[in-house]
Design an enzyme around this catalytic site. Structure first.
Site, short mmCIF file in Angstrom:
data_model
loop_
_atom_site.label_atom_id
_atom_site.label_comp_id
_atom_site.label_asym_id
_atom_site.label_seq_id
_atom_site.Cartn_x
_atom_site.Cartn_y
_atom_site.Cartn_z
CG ASP A 102 18.15 11.42 -30.27
OD1 ASP A 102 17.59 10.44 -30.80
OD2 ASP A 102 18.42 11.47 -29.05
CG ASP A 103 13.88 9.99 -31.40
OD1 ASP A 103 14.73 10.42 -30.58
OD2 ASP A 103 13.17 9.00 -31.16
CG ASP A 106 11.71 13.95 -22.47
OD1 ASP A 106 11.45 14.91 -21.71
OD2 ASP A 106 11.05 12.91 -22.49
#
Length: 167
Positions: A102-103, A106
């Site tokens: 994933d980028d 969070d």
């Protein structure tokens, strides 16, 4: 509590930067898979993980690529994570030998959901925030929890007035 809007503590990522950071992620993952250091497949968490996963797959010569579609953001606010599309079940098994990319991690909710599905997979992100770090095995850059990352696929180039003067 800060009165800042999400864009006021922003970290702007260019296409060139995401490419360099994704290649750095591939370098870090090279030889780390359970199959003599190799990975059976790369699974991108859509949509943000698609560009980094493509770059990692290219750099590590992994030809099997799939996606898991998870929705957790509604504009700039995070809601309950839900799986909209899962990868091929036969390929995935319990995740052994699978690299999930994933980028950004969070809060960690998205990765937590996917990790429950594939507990033996290796989770890698390009960027990580402190709350989500326990959910990721490998990442490249950590940013503060209150930083909003602007990815190149979310931005458009435009003229900006200079601070002083007009020419």
């Amino acid at each position: 509590m800060s009165d800042r809007l999400p864009h006021e503590k922003g970290f702007h990522i260019s296409w060139d930067q995401i490419h360099r950071d994704s290649r750095a992620l591939a370098w870090r993952l090279d030889g780390q898979g359970p199959d003599d250091g190799g990975w059976r497949a790369v699974v991108a968490i859509t949509r943000g993980g698609m560009a980094p996963a493509m770059i990692v797959a290219r750099e590590l010569d992994i030809r099997t690529v799939d996606t898991v579609s998870v929705k957790s953001y509604h504009h700039q606010s995070q809601g309950e994570a839900e799986v909209l599309k899962a990868p091929d079940a036969e390929m995935m098994g319990d995740g052994e030998g699978i690299l999930i990319v994933d980028d950004l991690v969070d809060s960690g909710r998205t990765l937590e959901l996917v990790r429950k599905m594939y507990p033996k997979a290796h989770f890698a992100t390009v960027y990580a925030k402190p709350k989500g770090r326990p959910m990721v095995n490998t990442f490249i850059t950590e940013v503060s929890q209150d930083t909003w990352i602007f990815f190149p696929w979310d931005m458009a180039l435009q003229y900006v007035e200079p601070y002083r003067g007009t020419d």
